[in-house]
Structures are given as structure tokens and as C-alpha cells.
Enzyme design. Structure first.
Site, short mmCIF file in Angstrom:
data_model
loop_
_atom_site.label_atom_id
_atom_site.label_comp_id
_atom_site.label_asym_id
_atom_site.label_seq_id
_atom_site.Cartn_x
_atom_site.Cartn_y
_atom_site.Cartn_z
N CYS A 183 17.67 -16.85 8.57
CA CYS A 183 18.46 -15.84 9.30
C CYS A 183 17.52 -14.87 10.01
O CYS A 183 16.79 -15.27 10.91
CB CYS A 183 19.43 -15.15 8.33
SG CYS A 183 20.77 -14.30 9.17
N HIS A 219 22.44 -19.72 5.33
CA HIS A 219 21.91 -19.21 4.07
C HIS A 219 22.06 -20.20 2.91
O HIS A 219 22.91 -19.99 2.04
CB HIS A 219 22.62 -17.91 3.70
CG HIS A 219 22.29 -16.77 4.60
ND1 HIS A 219 21.15 -16.01 4.45
CD2 HIS A 219 22.93 -16.27 5.69
CE1 HIS A 219 21.11 -15.07 5.39
NE2 HIS A 219 22.17 -15.22 6.17
N GLU A 243 20.35 -20.29 0.37
CA GLU A 243 20.06 -19.58 -0.89
C GLU A 243 21.31 -18.99 -1.52
O GLU A 243 21.28 -18.61 -2.70
CB GLU A 243 19.00 -18.49 -0.66
CG GLU A 243 19.49 -17.20 0.00
CD GLU A 243 19.53 -17.28 1.54
OE1 GLU A 243 19.51 -18.41 2.09
OE2 GLU A 243 19.58 -16.21 2.18
#
Lengths: 233, 80
Positions: free
Chosen positions: A86, A206, A208
């Protein structure tokens, strides 16, 4: 795998990233401050998401010139592994560690939604635990994610197998002109790219945020398990 | 000396902000407006009396920070 996460003023996804690294690698990452002037001994440097410097001037433009970025550039030049997610991807393009740039989303709207990515190459330390063509879920949270580069740069990325991820529909179809497949209007639906030596990777979504079964899915785990496999010799 | 750096998205780079402003003009009744493009202007003071040096410095600052040459063009004016 020893990982370091770089914090800039305005970074806000560092804890999600730390949690993902901890869960998958079993090791706590170290937090680094952007004004540091030296890097500790690391296998991986991560630039997490957020709004470094409030996105002043351009997203990632100020962060790209932080003192620690000089060290990260030489780390990358020595063959070090760097992941930017990002805002981290925006910083890597602004620092010219990755080609291209990220423009305002084509629809002008900040996108905070779940979407689907297709793995375009398994030949990288970031993607080896996937197979080419795998489709997985990944949250999006960005206003400036519209990937763009000159046509010859895009051609070269494709010829060198350096497109890591593309935005696709849930069925895995890409269509750059269809906002349902390619929500931010990125050229050729590109969501993530690799450097020439394949050791620097940036992507807007994302992974994660989807690594813990308690949160309902573990679609993002292969990114981190690939790195663990590649970096724990 | 005052320097003004104008930064614009390159020709052909999609400018969704410009498009949105264009749509707003339609709503407001300005029906004869063609393409709208949005850029930014950065004004700064540099401590030199040499216009050429000021222009060269403005150019260097634009290349290194103020403009992203992948997507933007810039022009430097020395204002006074």
C-alpha cells in the site's frame, strides 16, 4: 527470518504487518524509525501501509526521501529483500526502487473493501508458496492505487515476468476496463510488481490482514510463508 | 528570489479530479467547458540574486522532489 518494519509519521498498518510476520515466521520483527541512519542486520525490510507524511505532495513522495531510505536503497542494491504494501508500494515507486507510479483511483473514491488477486508468477521469493494462476482474497484500503507506467515499461514488466499480482473477479477473470474486476483502474490490472532482481516487491492490497484463522481466512499467508522459505536458509 | 514550479499530470495520464470538476461544471450550467486538468503550484523563496541560478535550482528541485516524472510534467518560473 529477521524482518524490520519502517515507521514514518503517518504509518498506521505496522502492527498488522508485525502480527502477520510474527504469526508466520515465529519471530518478532524490529521496528525502525524513518530518521534512523543505519539498518540493523536484516533479511527483510518491510514498508507498511498508512499515510506517511499525510500523503503530502504525492502519496509516498516525502517518505521516499527519508534518511533511512538511503540505507534501504543500498540494502536493496546489495540484494536485500524489500516488501512494500500500500503506502509502502507508493514509497518504493517514488524512490524508484520499483517502476511506475500510483495515481488517484480511477473512480476518485477511496476503496475500503475486499477484493481478489491472481498470482501472476510463482517465481519470486514473495510468491513461491502459491502457484501461478491462484486466486486469493485480499483487503483493499487505498485512495491512490491506480498503477500506471509508460507502455514500454509495462511491456517489459510482462516480458520479464515481473507482474506479481493482478486484480481479478472472484472467478479469476481480469478485465482492466471493468471496475468490478479492476476496482482502481490500474493499467493492465496490475496490483503488484517485482524489481529486476525479483527481491523488491510492492503491492497495493493488504495480504497481512488475512493471515489469522480467527479473522476468517488465511489467504495472505503464502506471501509470508514464501518469504520465510526464501530467507531462512 | 521567488520561484514558482507548476506541476501538471502528463498529457494522456487520466486525471479523475479534472473529470470530476468537469462534471460539476455541467451541473452548474457551464455547458461549454471541455477538458479540465488539475495541477499544483509550489511557490518558494531561494536566497540568490541570480535568476539563472534560481531557475536551475528550481528545475533540480522539481526533478528530485516536486514532480514525479513518470506521471507529471513541470515548468519553472522565476517570479521576481
Amino acid at each position: 527470518m529477521k524482518a524490520g518494519i519502517v515507521l514514518f509519521p503517518g504509518t498506521n498498518r505496522e502492527r498488522d504487518m508485525a502480527q502477520a510476520l510474527r504469526l508466520v515466521s515465529g519471530r518478532d520483527p524490529v521496528m525502525l524509525w524513518h530518521r534512523d541512519t543505519s539498518l540493523p542486520q536484516l533479511d527483510l525490510v518491510v514498508l507498511p501501509g498508512g499515510f506517511s507524511f499525510g500523503d503530502y505532495l504525492r502519496s509516498g513522495a516525502m517518505g521516499a526521501h527519508s534518511p533511512l531510505m538511503r540505507e534501504i536503497r543500498s540494502f536493496a542494491e546489495r540484494g536485500g529483500h524489500v516488501l512494500g504494501v500500500c503506502n509502502g508500494f507508493q514509497i518504493l515507486t517514488e524512490a524508484q526502487l520499483l517502476p511506475g507510479a500510483l495515481l488517484r483511483n480511477a473512480g476518485m473514491r477511496f476503496l475500503a473493501q475486499e477484493h481478489f488477486l491472481r498470482v501472476e508468477t510463482a517465481d519470486s521469493p514473495f510468491t513461491r508458496d502459491w502457484s501461478k494462476g491462484d486466486v486469493f482474497r485480499a483487503p483493499l484500503a487505498h485512495g491512490d492505487g491506480n498503477y500506471t507506467a509508460a507502455p514500454d515499461v509495462l511491456d517489459r514488466l510482462e516480458a520479464e515476468d515481473r507482474v506479481a499480482f493482478r486484480y481479478v473477479s472472484a472467478q479469476g477473470q481480469d478485465d482492466a476496463a471493468d471496475r468490478r474486476c479492476n476496482p482502481n483502474g490500474s493499467q493492465r490490472s496490475i496490483a503488484g510488481v517485482l524489481s529486476e532482481n525479483r527481491r523488491v516487491c510492492g503491492l497495493m492490497p493488504h495480504p497481512e490482514n488475512l493471515v489469522d484463522p480467527d479473522l476468517g481466512a488465511t489467504d495472505g499467508v503464502p506471501l509470508f510463508s514464501s518469504l520465510v522459505k526464501s530467507l531462512v536458509a | 528570489m521567488k520561484i514558482r514550479v507548476n506541476v501538471m499530470l502528463k498529457e494522456g495520464v487520466l486525471d479523475p479530479q479534472g473529470k470530476a470538476i468537469g462534471h460539476a461544471f455541467e451541473v452548474l450550467g457551464f455547458s461549454n467547458v471541455g477538458e479540465v486538468r488539475v495541477g499544483k503550484t509550489i511557490e518558494l523563496e531561494v536566497d540568490t540574486a541570480d535568476r539563472e541560478a534560481a531557475a536551475a535550482q528550481g528545475e533540480a528541485m522539481a526533478r528530485e522532489l516536486l514532480a514525479n516524472l513518470v506521471i507529471e510534467d513541470f515548468a519553472v518560473e522565476v517570479a521576481e
